[in-house]
Scaffold this motif. Structure first.
Motif, mmCIF file in Angstrom:
data_model
loop_
_atom_site.group_PDB
_atom_site.id
_atom_site.type_symbol
_atom_site.label_atom_id
_atom_site.label_comp_id
_atom_site.label_asym_id
_atom_site.label_seq_id
_atom_site.Cartn_x
_atom_site.Cartn_y
_atom_site.Cartn_z
ATOM 1 N N ASP A 69 0.900 -1.572 0.468
ATOM 2 C CA ASP A 69 -0.363 0.220 -0.592
ATOM 3 C C ASP A 69 0.858 1.020 -0.156
ATOM 4 N N ARG A 70 1.087 1.925 -1.284
ATOM 5 C CA ARG A 70 2.385 2.473 -1.500
ATOM 6 C C ARG A 70 1.385 4.010 -1.005
ATOM 7 N N LYS A 71 2.523 4.647 0.062
ATOM 8 C CA LYS A 71 1.640 6.155 0.510
ATOM 9 C C LYS A 71 3.075 6.997 0.410
ATOM 10 N N PRO A 72 3.449 6.957 -0.508
ATOM 11 C CA PRO A 72 4.922 8.400 -1.208
ATOM 12 C C PRO A 72 4.912 9.522 0.068
ATOM 13 N N GLU A 73 3.950 10.233 0.213
ATOM 14 C CA GLU A 73 3.578 11.169 1.304
ATOM 15 C C GLU A 73 3.414 11.719 2.146
ATOM 16 N N LEU A 74 4.010 10.235 2.740
ATOM 17 C CA LEU A 74 4.502 10.837 4.196
ATOM 18 C C LEU A 74 5.664 10.996 4.892
ATOM 19 N N GLU A 75 6.316 10.583 3.622
ATOM 20 C CA GLU A 75 7.818 10.910 3.634
ATOM 21 C C GLU A 75 7.929 12.384 4.234
ATOM 22 N N LYS A 76 7.100 13.240 4.205
ATOM 23 C CA LYS A 76 6.448 14.598 4.211
ATOM 24 C C LYS A 76 6.106 14.492 6.100
ATOM 25 N N ARG A 77 5.938 13.216 6.353
ATOM 26 C CA ARG A 77 5.339 14.678 7.314
ATOM 27 C C ARG A 77 6.263 12.923 8.826
ATOM 28 N N PHE A 78 6.965 12.483 8.582
ATOM 29 C CA PHE A 78 7.923 11.501 9.274
ATOM 30 C C PHE A 78 7.519 12.500 11.108
ATOM 31 N N LYS A 79 8.007 10.780 11.813
ATOM 32 C CA LYS A 79 7.383 11.763 13.534
ATOM 33 C C LYS A 79 6.637 12.869 13.489
ATOM 34 N N THR A 80 5.604 13.371 12.688
ATOM 35 C CA THR A 80 4.340 13.985 12.912
ATOM 36 C C THR A 80 3.070 13.506 13.290
ATOM 37 N N GLU A 81 2.339 13.845 14.737
ATOM 38 C CA GLU A 81 1.102 13.500 15.312
ATOM 39 C C GLU A 81 -0.127 12.643 14.113
ATOM 40 N N LEU A 82 0.015 11.665 14.228
ATOM 41 C CA LEU A 82 -0.810 11.004 13.720
ATOM 42 C C LEU A 82 -2.207 12.498 13.969
ATOM 43 N N PRO A 83 -3.324 12.694 13.031
ATOM 44 C CA PRO A 83 -4.163 13.607 13.268
ATOM 45 C C PRO A 83 -4.989 12.539 13.346
ATOM 46 N N ALA A 84 -5.806 13.586 14.452
ATOM 47 C CA ALA A 84 -7.163 12.880 15.041
ATOM 48 C C ALA A 84 -8.014 12.836 13.769
#
Length: 477
Positions: A69-84
Motif C-alpha cells: 500500500d504505497r504512500k509516498p507523501e508520508l515521507e514529508k510527515r516523518f514523526k508528526t502526530e497522526l491527526p485526530a
C-alpha cells in the motif's frame, strides 16, 4: 437389553439425532450432493471457476504500508502526530494506549510492474514479475486486534475458538477430489527469518469444529514421516496391516450398529485413508523427479524439508493431485521493533517461492482453476514503535485496513481493488471484511455462502457467520 428393546432404543436415538441436527446437516446441503449421499466432485450451487485453494497465511501480520500500500507523501510527515481526524479515537492495543502516535514512513521504495503498472515494494522483486496475475485488495479489514483472535477469525470465520476451518467447510460441502489423499492439508514452515514475537499455531486453526472430524486438516511434518504414524511399526508389513484394518472395520461396524455414533464411521473411513496414504504421501513428497529448472525457480531453500519454499512446491504437487484445500502457515511477521531488518528476512523467505508457485501453476495449466490467496490476520499501523528512526522502526497491530491478494481461480489479475486514506489507516473505498473474502472464495468454488450450513446449537452455522457478508463481484473475471 432384549433385541426388541435394543431396536426401539436405536430407532429413538437415530430420530433424536436427526431432529437435533445430525441428520439435518446433510439435508441442509441437499443441493450440494447427489442423491446417493456422496459429495459430488465440483458440485455446487452454480458453476465454479476454482476447483481448489492454496492459502498462503502470513501469521503475525505483514506490514501493508511497507509491501503493498504505497504512500509516498508520508515521507514529508516523518514523526508528526497522526491527526485526530484520521485516528478517530479508534481502538488500539495496550502497546499503543497512552502513547504518541508518530508517523513512520516506509523506508522501502515502490515501483510499477507488468502491463497493469501495479505498485510493488522493492522487497518483493520476484513477486513483481507476476504482477499481472495478482488482484491486490487494499481495503481488507477485520474486527480482531490481537493475533490469536485474528488468526482464528481468518481461518474459521469467528474469533471464538472451536468453529470449523475454511478447509473443513469445503471438505464437508464439496467432498473429495482424490480418494488417496486428504481433502485438506496444512503445512506450517519449520523455520523463518523473523525470530521475534512468534506466536504459536494451534490445530484448531485447521480443525473441523462441530463438523464430522474427517473434515479436519491433516498437518504435514517437516521431519520424519510427513504424517504422524504413517509408517508401519517394525515387524508389520502391508499384508498384516491390511488384515488388521479389515478386522478393525468389522468390530467398528458392529459397534456402530449398536450405538449409531457417526464418528465410528469417520474412524473406519480415516483408517482406510491412512492405509492408502502409506503409498500416496511418500510419492507426493518425493521431489526427486522435479526438473532442475523447477527446483531453481523455487530458490535454494526448496532443498530444505519444512521450508516455505519446499512447502510451496509441495502445494503445487498437491494441486496436480487435486487436494481440495492446501494451507501454508509462515510465521515471524509480528514486527513491533526493527521492522526493516526483520521484514527483509521474511520477504526473502517468501518472495521467490511464492512467485515460483504462481508461475509453476500457470505453466502446468493449473492456475485457471486454482485460487491462490495471500494474507495475514490484520495490518500494521502507520505510526511507529520502538526507538524510531527513518530506517529503524516498528509497527503495531492494525485491523482497520490491510492488504491481501488473490490470483487464479477466476479472479481478475493485474488490478488494485479498494483504497485507504493517505495514512493507510482507514478504508475509504470498497471495504472488504474478512467474511466478505470468505464469501467470495466460496463463490469462486461454486458455493453460495448463505446455503453452506450445518445446524448446531439451534443455529444454521455458516463459515461467514450471522453478520452480513457480500461476494466481491468486482474482482471476479
Amino acid at each position: 437389553m432384549n433385541p426388541i428393546s435394543q431396536y426401539q432404543w436405536l430407532q429413538s436415538r437415530r430420530a433424536f439425532l436427526q431432529s437435533s441436527g445430525m441428520g439435518l446437516g446433510a439435508a441442509a446441503l441437499a443441493s450440494l450432493v447427489p442423491r446417493t449421499g456422496q459429495a459430488a466432485v465440483g458440485a455446487g450451487h452454480f458453476p465454479a471457476t476454482a476447483k481448489r485453494v492454496i492459502f498462503l497465511f502470513m501469521a503475525g501480520a505483514p506490514s501493508q504500508i511497507d509491501l503493498f500500500d504505497r504512500k509516498p507523501e508520508l515521507e514529508k510527515r516523518f514523526k508528526t502526530e497522526l491527526p485526530a481526524s484520521i485516528s478517530r479515537g479508534q481502538r488500539v492495543t495496550a502497546m499503543t494506549r497512552g502513547k504518541q502516535q508518530l508517523v513512520a514512513p516506509s523506508m522501502f521504495g515502490f515501483s510499477q510492474h507488468g502491463q497493469s503498472g501495479m505498485w510493488v515494494s522493492e522487497l518483493l522483486p520476484h513477486l513483481a514479475t507476476v504482477a499481472d496475475e495478482l488482484c491486490m485488495v487494499h481495503s481488507m479489514h477485520t474486527d480482531a486486534i490481537n493475533h490469536d483472535p485474528g488468526k482464528t477469525s481468518f481461518c474459521t470465520g469467528s474469533e471464538i475458538p472451536g468453529k470449523p476451518s475454511m478447509g473443513a467447510w469445503l471438505s464437508y460441502g464439496l467432498g473429495t477430489l482424490n480418494k488417496d489423499l486428504p481433502d485438506y492439508v496444512v503445512m506450517p514452515s519449520a523455520f523463518w527469518s523473523g525470530r521475534v514475537n512468534v506466536q504459536g499455531l494451534y490445530a484448531r486453526l485447521w480443525g473441523s469444529g462441530f463438523l464430522p472430524s474427517k473434515h479436519q486438516g491433516t498437518a504435514f511434518q517437516a521431519a520424519g514421516d510427513p504424517v504422524l504414524f504413517l509408517s508401519n511399526p517394525p515387524g508389520v508389513d502391508g499384508h498384516v496391516r491390511r488384515r488388521m484394518l479389515d478386522s478393525l472395520a468389522k468390530l467398528n461396524g458392529k459397534h456402530f450398529a449398536e450405538i449409531g455414533d457417526p464418528e465410528i464411521q469417520t474412524t473406519i473411513a480415516q483408517q482406510e485413508m491412512a492405509f492408502r496414504m502409506q503409498s500416496s504421501v511418500p510419492e507426493l513428497t518425493d521431489i526427486a523427479g522435479e526438473s532442475k529448472e523447477t527446483l531453481e525457480m523455487y530458490g535454494p531453500d526448496v532443498h530444505k524439508a519444512g521450508s516455505y519454499a519446499r512447502n510451496c512446491l509441495l502445494a503445487r504437487r498437491m494441486a496436480e493431485r487435486d487436494v481440495r484445500f492446501v494451507q501454508l502457515f509462515h510465521r515471524g511477521w509480528d514486527h513491533h521493533s526493527r521492522l526493516p531488518d526483520n521484514l527483509k528476512g521474511q520477504c526473502q523467505d517468501v518472495d521467490q517461492p511464492t512467485a515460483a508457485l504462481l508461475k509453476d501453476l500457470k505453466q502446468r495449466g493449473l492456475l485457471d482453476d486454482t485460487l491462490v490467496v495471500f494474507a495475514g490476520e490484520f495490518g500494521r499501523t502507520v505510526y511507529g514503535q520502538g526507538n524510531m528512526t527513518r530506517d529503524n522502526y516498528g509497527r503495531d497491530h492494525h485491523p482497520r485496513c490491510f492488504t491481501a491478494w488473490l490470483a487464479g481461480g477466476g479472479v481478475r489479475g493485474g488490478m488494485h481493488y479498494g483504497q485507504t486514506d493517505e495514512y493507510s489507516y482507514n478504508v475509504v473505498e470498497n471495504p472488504v471484511h474478512v467474511r466478505d473474502l470468505h464469501a467470495t472464495m466460496l463463490h469462486l468454488l461454486g458455493v453460495d455462502h448463505e446455503k453452506l450450513i450445518f445446524p448446531y446449537q439451534g443455529l444454521d452455522q455458516k463459515l461467514t457467520g450471522v453478520e452480513p457478508a457480500h461476494v466481491v463481484h468486482d474482482i471476479i473475471a
